[in-house]
Design an enzyme around this catalytic site. Structure first.
Site, mmCIF file in Angstrom:
data_model
loop_
_atom_site.group_PDB
_atom_site.id
_atom_site.type_symbol
_atom_site.label_atom_id
_atom_site.label_comp_id
_atom_site.label_asym_id
_atom_site.label_seq_id
_atom_site.Cartn_x
_atom_site.Cartn_y
_atom_site.Cartn_z
ATOM 1 N N GLU A 248 0.817 -1.216 0.000
ATOM 2 C CA GLU A 248 0.000 0.000 0.000
ATOM 3 C C GLU A 248 0.853 1.269 0.000
ATOM 4 O O GLU A 248 0.539 2.239 -0.681
ATOM 5 C CB GLU A 248 -0.915 -0.016 1.241
ATOM 6 C CG GLU A 248 -1.972 1.058 1.188
ATOM 7 C CD GLU A 248 -2.738 1.158 2.494
ATOM 8 O OE1 GLU A 248 -3.496 2.121 2.624
ATOM 9 O OE2 GLU A 248 -2.561 0.311 3.383
ATOM 10 N N ASP A 249 1.936 1.252 0.785
ATOM 11 C CA ASP A 249 2.664 2.510 1.027
ATOM 12 C C ASP A 249 4.016 2.638 0.323
ATOM 13 O O ASP A 249 4.652 3.677 0.414
ATOM 14 C CB ASP A 249 2.931 2.670 2.540
ATOM 15 C CG ASP A 249 1.639 2.799 3.329
ATOM 16 O OD1 ASP A 249 0.623 3.115 2.708
ATOM 17 O OD2 ASP A 249 1.656 2.573 4.548
#
Length: 735
Positions: free
Chosen positions: A90-91
């Site tokens: 996600e990051d």
């Protein structure tokens, strides 16, 4: 950051990693350690430039989540690796493909599930919490570990929320109490559930939280003394039996103390069960039950038990796998005290949930079945065609939070159901087909209505019939998500069958009116009767709501060519936008109140402006009569909690699809078999249901009164005409 600070931070990261391996609940092989090390290295690299709001390196968060997964929940190496990597896709620049290449499909699938939950758009108009929750539960399809890691992630976020803005804190804490705490409870992670609830309270009601916390600290000394006094009394007897045991006090959580204060309207000092006493003993599996009852016997020799408060979760474990013997006894100083008796194995299962089962499984997969069953049942609920996320969450929470009851089948098998379940819920829990063909039920050999609330220990028998099928009222009796979903699906199918018959009837009736049966005429009919889809039209013809006279009115409006000519000149002909949609829609036009579905005077409230079709409830106000609010109205929670006695059930109905009650009176000459003939005539009509039957005979003359539930006037008139033809009946009239 200075170089010295960076070195210090790196040392701290390394220390945390070593601790992660050391505190793992499951024994890690060299292969496991290698997997965790690779995951750790990738996570460190991925998050190297990220920091949390508090200023610390981001990597501390995935390590902390992995520690909760490894130690408090006790999952395997695969889960620990997935926990370390849960924010990587996600990051950071890493992709799922990278993860699959390095760690294989399982880890990648779990991380993908966790990423899906987090990546839900934040600007949707629907209740974000509900949609998020539903999305999270759908990941059970892939791997249940997704949800368990998500709970661990949420726990660490709750533990480290101090640096956040107050509005963010309240939002996250509310979501935790709404979704994650009940979920942790249902999976059997009781310690985590308690901590989530306490932390949730800390941010939603900080003053209440700190007040109770202070009082608990102040009363701790007194509590310890009480436990010592209690232990002293039974210790000698337990030692005589050469038992290896430990006696502990378990304080009640801050959240549950607050709940009790509110529910019973008392203050902190008036709560006597602020803690329970736990006796944990060592035992061989074969001796566990015997020793539990032996300890029970010793405790009750010294203290008088409350017979209504005995809970034997050893003979019938909860569906979360929880096992223990709970008793409430009159302890020293005349106080009721709950005593929980558990073996070490039971204690670990209570604290670790299903993870502890693996440790004790020893080739027997009976333990796992409970969890498998739960996941399967959850799956069925998710597959139901309900689209409204808020409804879905409410229904699911109902099943999560509800206490359980245990009932028996006629063969003596034990079934666990949520508290408040009815025979209908029981029938659907056995098999969908049994549920759909339920005609009645017997509880403890007595006939009971389908709305009867079951209690623990009941023996339930379902009476089925091939002709029986669900009707709309069943939704008032069914409480479990599974039963409700199956009933709704069946009602939908039945309506479509009636619509098919209605289509054939309409074709014949239009032919009689010399109107062609084609898309143009169907569209005109749908517009004329102010409906939405062609199925709506066919269904209403099928149940007789659209009769010959109404079709004649349509034909005459169509044949008035002069009027039609001008109408078409002035405006374009209307086209029903959803004409070919494959569904029967509801045209909500009436609001009804209470169980009897009465039509009453009401006003729509301005705070939420409900519209036909919304889920609503009525609130009896002092000056304005009944005010109608949406169930998700901002004021709903406050009204329902403070003025529950002024809340009245309400729902929108489609009067064109609604059955109505009619009473017919009969008079005539009494003869043998007359009642049988009358009931046969009525029950042969498929749309009629008899609610009440009353016959009285005197000197060869009888009078009768029958309450029927019919779809429309035409059906009622047909029945009256048929009854008049029965030999011996003189007069039939509607009351």
């Amino acid at each position: 950051m200075t170089e010295e600070a960076i070195v210090k931070e790196n040392k701290q990261i390394a220390r945390q990693y070593k601790e992660l391996l050391r505190i793992s609940y499951q024994t890690l092989t060299d292969e496991d350690k290698k997997l965790i090390r690779t995951a750790f290295d990738m996570a460190v690299d991925a998050h190297k430039d990220q920091r949390r709001k508090s200023g610390e390196a981001y990597i501390f968060h995935p390590i902390a989540v992995a520690k909760i997964v490894a130690s408090e929940i006790g999952l395997d190496a695969t889960s620990i690796a997935a926990a370390l990597l849960h924010d990587v896709v996600e990051d950071t620049q890493y992709t799922l493909k990278d993860l699959e290449k390095t760690f294989g499909e399982t880890v990648a699938k779990i991380v993908d599930g966790l990423t899906k939950i987090s990546s839900l758009k934040k600007d949707k108009d629907v209740s974000l919490q509900a949609e998020n929750f539903r999305k999270m539960l759908l990941t059970l399809n892939d791997d249940v570990r997704v949800i368990i890691i998500k709970i661990a992630d949420r726990l660490h976020n709750m533990q480290t929320m101090d640096a956040m803005r107050p509005d963010k804190q309240i939002k996250i804490a509310s979501e935790t109490l709404y979704i994650y705490a009940p979920l942790a409870h249902r999976i059997g992670l009781y310690n985590i559930k308690t901590e989530l609830e306490d932390l949730g309270l800390k941010y939603t009601e900080p003053e209440v939280y700190s007040d109770i916390l202070t009082k608990i600290k102040e009363s701790k000394e007194e509590q310890d003394l009480y436990i010592k006094e209690f232990s002293k009394i039974i210790q000698d007897s337990l030692d005589k039996e050469k038992l290896d045991y430990e006696i502990k006090g378990r304080p009640k959580s801050i959240y549950s103390i607050n709940k009790k204060i509110k529910a019973q309207n008392i203050n902190f000092d008036e709560i006597y069960d602020k803690f329970a006493i736990r006796i944990i003993y060592e035992s061989e599996p074969s001796q566990e039950k015997f020793l539990a009852w032996k300890i029970y016997s010793i405790v009750t020799d010294h203290f008088r038990p409350n017979p209504t408060r005995l809970r034997d979760w050893i003979s019938s474990p909860k569906s979360t796998g929880y096992e223990a013997l709970h008793i409430t006894v009159m302890g020293p100083k005349g106080r009721w005290v709950e005593v929980q008796i558990r073996s070490e194995r039971m204690n670990e299962i209570a604290e670790k949930g299903y993870a502890a089962h693996y440790k004790y499984k020893q080739g027997d997969d009976k333990e796992e079945r409970g969890f498998e069953e739960w996941v399967t049942r959850l799956q069925e609920v998710l597959e139901s065609s309900e689209v409204n996320a808020v409804d879905f969450v409410e229904q699911f929470k109902l099943n999560l939070y509800s206490k359980e009851i245990f009932v028996f089948t006629p063969q003596g098998d034990l079934k666990s159901l949520p508290k408040g379940s009815t025979p209908l819920d029981f029938a659907f829990s056995i098999h969908t087909e049994i549920g759909l063909h339920t005609r009645g039920s017997r509880v403890n050999s007595k006939l009971v209505p389908l709305s009867h609330e079951l209690k623990s220990g009941d023996q339930v028998e379902i009476i089925t019939s091939d002709n029986a099928k669900p009707n709309i009222n069943w939704l008032d009796y069914a409480n479990t998500a599974r039963a409700r979903a199956k009933i709704k699906s069946s009602l939908k199918d039945e309506k479509k069958e009636i619509a098919e018959e209605g289509k054939a009837v309409l074709a014949r009736k239009l032919k009689a009116q010399k109107i062609q049966f084609n898309e143009k005429s169907i569209n005109e009919l749908v517009v004329f009767f102010n409906l939405k889809t062609s199925l709506d039209l066919f269904y209403r013809v099928g149940i007789g709501k659209i009769d010959n006279q109404m079709l004649k009115d349509f034909a005459s409006s169509r044949s008035n060519s002069l009027v039609s000519y001008f109408k078409n000149k002035i405006k374009k002909p209307q086209v029903a936008s959803d004409l070919n949609k494959d569904e029967i829609t509801a045209k909500y036009d009436h609001l009804v109140f209470g169980k009897e579905e009465e039509k009453l005077e009401y006003k729509l409230s301005n705070c939420c402006n409900p519209i036909p079709g919304d889920n609503v409830f009525g609130f009896i106000s002092v000056n304005d009569g009944i005010k109608v609010h949406k169930k998700d109205c901002p004021n709903a929670l406050q009204l329902q909690s403070n003025y529950a006695y002024r809340i009245i059930q309400a729902k929108w109905i489609d009067s064109s699809q609604q059955d109505f009650k009619a009473v017919i009176k009969l008079q005539g000459i009494d003869n043998l078999g007359l009642v049988s003939e009358i009931t046969k005539e009525i029950s042969s009509n498929m749309h009629v249901n008899m609610r009440n039957l009353n016959f009285d005979s005197s000197d060869g003359v009888f009078s009768g009164r029958i309450t029927l539930v019919v779809k429309n006037n035409n059906i009622l008139n047909t029945i009256i005409q048929r009854l008049k033809k029965i030999n011996g009946i003189d007069k039939v009239s509607r009351e």
